[in-house]
Design an enzyme around this catalytic site. Structure first.
Site, mmCIF file in Angstrom:
data_model
loop_
_atom_site.group_PDB
_atom_site.id
_atom_site.type_symbol
_atom_site.label_atom_id
_atom_site.label_comp_id
_atom_site.label_asym_id
_atom_site.label_seq_id
_atom_site.Cartn_x
_atom_site.Cartn_y
_atom_site.Cartn_z
ATOM 1 N N HIS A 103 31.729 -12.466 -19.134
ATOM 2 C CA HIS A 103 31.841 -12.270 -17.570
ATOM 3 C C HIS A 103 32.720 -12.997 -16.812
ATOM 4 O O HIS A 103 33.460 -12.498 -16.037
ATOM 5 C CB HIS A 103 30.624 -12.042 -17.170
ATOM 6 C CG HIS A 103 30.063 -10.403 -17.012
ATOM 7 N ND1 HIS A 103 28.993 -9.950 -17.321
ATOM 8 C CD2 HIS A 103 30.809 -9.266 -16.906
ATOM 9 C CE1 HIS A 103 28.875 -8.855 -17.455
ATOM 10 N NE2 HIS A 103 29.970 -8.348 -16.986
ATOM 11 N N CYS A 131 48.143 -1.882 -24.922
ATOM 12 C CA CYS A 131 47.259 -1.804 -24.235
ATOM 13 C C CYS A 131 46.233 -2.862 -24.224
ATOM 14 O O CYS A 131 45.098 -2.847 -23.525
ATOM 15 C CB CYS A 131 46.458 -0.652 -24.102
ATOM 16 S SG CYS A 131 45.763 0.037 -25.542
HETATM 17 C C1 PEP Z 1 42.267 -3.375 -27.916
HETATM 18 O O1 PEP Z 1 41.428 -3.509 -28.866
HETATM 19 O O2 PEP Z 1 43.221 -4.111 -27.971
HETATM 20 C C2 PEP Z 1 41.910 -2.589 -26.766
HETATM 21 C C3 PEP Z 1 42.527 -2.275 -25.913
HETATM 22 O O3 PEP Z 1 40.756 -1.961 -26.999
HETATM 23 P P1 PEP Z 1 39.516 -2.597 -26.575
HETATM 24 O O4 PEP Z 1 39.861 -4.115 -26.093
HETATM 25 O O5 PEP Z 1 38.765 -1.851 -25.509
HETATM 26 O O6 PEP Z 1 38.710 -2.612 -27.664
#
Ligand code: PEP
Ligand code: MG
Length: 590
Positions: free
Chosen positions: A183, A517
């Site tokens: 966090h 992402c």
């Molecule tokens: C990732 O795995 O890079 C992603 C964007 O998904 P999360 O972080 O929500 O697993």
């Protein structure tokens, strides 16, 4: 001396340190002398006061911090915990001891659950300390008071503390505990406070030590030279002018558009994302809406949330990820069977395939939300059609789609599935999505196999979005939640970048967009490397957009490709970072 840890953000901080007060001593297990009804009344009053205080802090902090604090306020008032405390009072415990033991019991339960739940254990500890402090009549543990700005040193920070950090006073954070997904890290990132977490030796930093904290390098220099301090101040000045720069769309120095999108967990973050210049949403983590739900959300419930998000981004693109349940984000209505290795288990699209009705409901709610925003006529031609999202080829296609293609008054909805392993997963998801009225259906590349068969995946997927957090975890076989292997959780690793390159090349060949992402997109120089590997858009926490925009503008396409080649040739993550940093300094056009 230089101490190392995991850096959060890109900035630097320069100043004297100040330490968080030591936590309250554990209440002694002694025989209670206070009559039970009085002890019970005092505990009730303390729980109510702490709950109200946390809620008030949340209201003051707003945004993501408010969600965290409201969750803590609920923990303080949780009837199961209250019942447990009452039972312990009945067994003759003192008020303080009963509170301590009850919260500790629930804390252990969370730790046993592992993943996301285990990370919430610190929140429960914090609530317990606050209630005990209230019972003792001493101030709640928290940020030290100071007239002058300082860098806060702490064992770990509770969300309640991080959320209310006075940004005029706290220049940076150094914590002994915590990893990149704690966090402290999440909130520090969202508030743009430079932080280094997991710093071994932080406990030895004496109050008043003048330090240079470099979040980009992940270092704390406790005896910086005058030159080091000057360099750090120069970087701070550069960052201040960056923050004032105009909110132009993301682009390379030669004008190639690289849309900069936001990662969001609900429409609550929309205003902040738009203020940072987000050109849309590149990852809407829908599971964040339902982490506490014990039964699957209805189509109507989901429709409300999705419509809210789509309306906030009218005229732009919104990429929605269907529920990504499992491992660090368990949803009790999707993953209820215990597994030895949840990260390798029935998660993401696998869990949805096993509970298909949940997927159908979510896609139905999304299609209805799009129809509500764009008007009934929108779901016509192309609804079950070829699915070519962008028409044109590669980079131009991805950029074009995100740069206002939906037109005024309409939103461009893309939907993707998490943890897709191969062409079969892709074909399954895109077929179901199109049948239910989703016009643009794609997949996330988070499992290394998806990169190895990317050409096959593109036969059905309209686009790919690379989740570098999981892709790194699985490529290096390093649990993303485990501090002891945090050094391997590095998306700069050439093995990860080679997989990104394979996906970029496959996207170009298929004439379809490839976004990123994961957190890697928020690292400015790495973002340029990703673009050099064929990535056509970048999605990140809104606080990172300004830095990434500025770095992209310093490099041409040819330079980004040269940086990518240098990274791919390196033999480790740190060597890749060093090679690219050197070459970028030589290349920089501005
Ligand atoms: C990732 O795995 O890079 C992603 C964007 O998904 P999360 O972080 O929500 O697993
Ligand atoms: Mg992921």
């Amino acid at each position: 001396m230089v101490l190392n840890g995991v850096g959060v953000g890109r900035s630097v901080a320069v100043g004297p340190t100040l330490r968080m007060p030591e936590p309250l001593a554990e209440p002694i297990d002694e025989v209670a002398t206070e009559p039970q009804p009085e002890a019970s009344a005092r505990v009730q009053a303390a729980l109510a006061a702490v709950s109200a205080d946390l809620e008030a802090r949340g209201e003051k902090a707003g945004g993501q911090a408010q969600d965290v604090l409201n969750a803590q306020a609920l923990m303080a008032a949780d009837p199961t915990i209250v019942e447990d405390i009452e039972a312990r009072l009945g067994d003759g415990r003192t008020a303080e001891r009963a509170v301590f033991e009850a919260y500790a019991g629930f804390r252990d339960l969370l730790v046993q659950m592992g993943g996301y739940m285990a990370e919430r254990a610190t929140d429960l500890d914090d609530v317990s300390r606050r209630v005990i402090a209230h019972l003792r009549g001493v101030p709640a543990p928290g940020i030290p008071e100071s007239d002058a700005p300082f860098i806060l040193v702490a064992h770990d920070l509770a969300p309640a503390d991080t959320a209310l950090l006075d940004l005029g006073k706290v220049l940076g954070l150094i914590t002994r505990e915590g990893g990149p997904t704690s966090h402290t890290a999440i909130l520090a990132r969202s508030k743009s406070i430079p932080a280094i977490v997991g710093v071994e030796g932080a406990e030895n930093i004496v109050d008043g030590t003048f330090v240079v904290l470099d979040a980009a390098a992940g270092t704390v220099d406790t005896s910086p030279s005058d030159g080091d301090v000057q360099d750090a101040r120069q970087r701070l000045a550069e960052r201040a002018s960056l923050a004032a720069a105009p909110l132009t769309p993301g682009a390379l120095a030669d004008g190639t558009a690289i849309p900069l999108l936001a990662n969001l967990g609900s429409a609550d973050g929309a205003a902040e994302a738009l203020a940072a210049g987000a050109e849309g949403v590149g990852l809407f983590r829908t599971e964040f809406l339902f982490l506490d739900a014990s039964v699957a959300p209805t189509v109507d419930e989901q429709f409300v949330e999705y419509q809210r998000m789509l309306r906030a981004f009218v005229g732009k693109k919104v990429v929605v990820r269907v529920l990504d349940a499992g491992a660090d984000k368990p949803l009790s209505f999707l993953n209820d069977a215990p597994e030895e290795n949840p990260a390798l288990g029935l998660r993401g699209i696998r869990a949805l395939r096993a509970s298909e009705q949940i997927l159908i409901d979510q896609l139905t709610a999304l299609a209805r939300a799009e129809e509500a925003v764009n008007g009934a006529g929108v779901l016509g031609a192309g609804r079950h059609g070829s699915g070519a999202a962008d028409g044109g080829a590669g980079r131009a296609a991805g950029a074009g789609a995100a740069a206002g293609a939906p037109g005024a008054g309409r939103v461009d909805l893309w939907v993707m599935a998490p943890m897709v392993a191969d062409a079969d997963d892709s074909e399954y998801f895109t077929t179901v999505a199109r049948e239910l009225g989703i016009q643009v259906a794609g997949v996330m590349a988070e499992v290394p196999s998806s990169a190895l068969v990317a050409d096959q995946i593109f036969e059905t997927a309209d686009f790919v979005s690379i989740g570098t957090n999981d892709l790194t975890q699985y490529t290096l076989a390093a649990d993303r939640l485990l501090g002891s292997v945090a050094n391997l959780q590095d998306p700069w690793h050439p093995a990860v970048l080679r997989l990104v390159g394979m996906l970029g090349r496959a996207g170009l060949d298929a004439g379809k967009p490839v976004g990123v992402c994961g957190e890697a997109a928020a690292d400015p120089l790495l973002a340029v490397v990703l673009v050099g590997l064929g990535v056509t858009s970048l999605s990140m926490t809104p606080a990172a957009i300004a830095d990434v925009r500025a770095e992209l503008a310093r490099h041409t396409t040819a330079e980004a490709e040269a940086l990518a080649r240098a990274a791919l040739k390196a033999t480790s993550a740190s060597r890749a970072r060093i090679a690219v940093t050197r070459l970028a300094a030589a290349n920089a056009v501005g």
